[in-house]
Design an enzyme around this catalytic site. Sequence first.
Site, PDB file in Angstrom:
ATOM      1  N   ILE A  31       0.823  -1.211   0.000  1.00 49.10           N
ATOM      2  CA  ILE A  31       0.000   0.000   0.000  1.00 49.10           C
ATOM      3  C   ILE A  31       0.863   1.271   0.000  1.00 49.10           C
ATOM      4  O   ILE A  31       0.388   2.344  -0.392  1.00 49.10           O
ATOM      5  CB  ILE A  31      -0.949  -0.032   1.234  1.00 49.10           C
ATOM      6  N   VAL A  97       3.964  -5.415  10.571  1.00 51.24           N
ATOM      7  CA  VAL A  97       2.860  -6.378  10.500  1.00 51.24           C
ATOM      8  C   VAL A  97       3.404  -7.739  10.940  1.00 51.24           C
ATOM      9  O   VAL A  97       4.351  -8.263  10.334  1.00 51.24           O
ATOM     10  CB  VAL A  97       2.263  -6.469   9.078  1.00 51.24           C
ATOM     11  N   HIS A 101       6.238 -11.969   6.025  1.00 55.57           N
ATOM     12  CA  HIS A 101       6.021 -11.554   4.636  1.00 55.57           C
ATOM     13  C   HIS A 101       7.350 -11.255   3.989  1.00 55.57           C
ATOM     14  O   HIS A 101       8.289 -10.812   4.643  1.00 55.57           O
ATOM     15  CB  HIS A 101       5.094 -10.334   4.558  1.00 55.57           C
TER      16      HIS A 101
HETATM   17  P1  AMP Z   1       7.078  -4.598   7.391  1.00 55.80           P
HETATM   18  O1  AMP Z   1       7.477  -3.184   7.729  1.00 55.80           O
HETATM   19  O2  AMP Z   1       8.208  -5.442   6.923  1.00 55.80           O
HETATM   20  O3  AMP Z   1       6.270  -5.231   8.508  1.00 55.80           O
HETATM   21  O4  AMP Z   1       6.126  -4.469   6.132  1.00 55.80           O
HETATM   22  C1  AMP Z   1       4.744  -4.282   6.211  1.00 55.80           C
HETATM   23  C2  AMP Z   1       4.329  -3.702   4.903  1.00 55.80           C
HETATM   24  O5  AMP Z   1       2.924  -3.836   4.800  1.00 55.80           O
HETATM   25  C3  AMP Z   1       4.643  -2.206   4.730  1.00 55.80           C
HETATM   26  O6  AMP Z   1       5.492  -2.037   3.604  1.00 55.80           O
HETATM   27  C4  AMP Z   1       3.273  -1.572   4.537  1.00 55.80           C
HETATM   28  O7  AMP Z   1       3.278  -0.516   3.606  1.00 55.80           O
HETATM   29  C5  AMP Z   1       2.432  -2.749   4.058  1.00 55.80           C
HETATM   30  N1  AMP Z   1       1.003  -2.664   4.324  1.00 55.80           N
HETATM   31  C6  AMP Z   1       0.389  -2.326   5.489  1.00 55.80           C
HETATM   32  N2  AMP Z   1      -0.953  -2.400   5.353  1.00 55.80           N
HETATM   33  C7  AMP Z   1      -1.189  -2.802   4.076  1.00 55.80           C
HETATM   34  C8  AMP Z   1      -2.374  -3.060   3.318  1.00 55.80           C
HETATM   35  N3  AMP Z   1      -3.592  -2.926   3.843  1.00 55.80           N
HETATM   36  N4  AMP Z   1      -2.233  -3.448   2.031  1.00 55.80           N
HETATM   37  C9  AMP Z   1      -1.009  -3.596   1.481  1.00 55.80           C
HETATM   38  N5  AMP Z   1       0.137  -3.370   2.146  1.00 55.80           N
HETATM   39  C10 AMP Z   1       0.060  -2.968   3.424  1.00 55.80           C
END
Ligand code: AMP
Length: 117
Positions: A31, A97, A101
């Site tokens: 996002i 998150v 991932h």
């Molecule tokens: P991390 O910082 O490695 O935990 O990555 C989490 C990623 O999830 C970040 O790059 C965010 O921009 C992405 N993110 C958070 N919410 C969403 C969402 N609803 N849809 C797509 N990506 C998201």
Amino acid sequence: MNDTIFGKIIRREIPAQIVYEDEDVLAFKDIAPQAPVHVLFIPKQVHVPTLDDLKPDQAALVGKLVLAAAEYARQEGFAENGYRVVMNCREDAGQTVYHIHLHLLAGAALGYFGAAG
Ligand code: AMP
């Protein structure tokens, strides 16, 4: 129960721009993209909060994320130019998150990253 935002995406409770899905892996556009191509690959069936929680019998999960990302890169035509995959573990890496991932970043020459400051 996977109560993270990615759990909600897996259950289709919130929308996402899904670009790939198979039995084990879901991939969708980040996002807040940090590169022209920024896609997240996540496990669908198992909730593992961080890489540090990954058990030896779950090792294949990470391989599936990597293989799905590599296949996506080939299909989208940027495998030859190159790409980066990243998995952040906990606070110092900036994990926000808590469902593992794999970030796939591509589409431009990517700068070096390391410690801030
Ligand atoms: P991390 O910082 O490695 O935990 O990555 C989490 C990623 O999830 C970040 O790059 C965010 O921009 C992405 N993110 C958070 N919410 C969403 C969402 N609803 N849809 C797509 N990506 C998201």
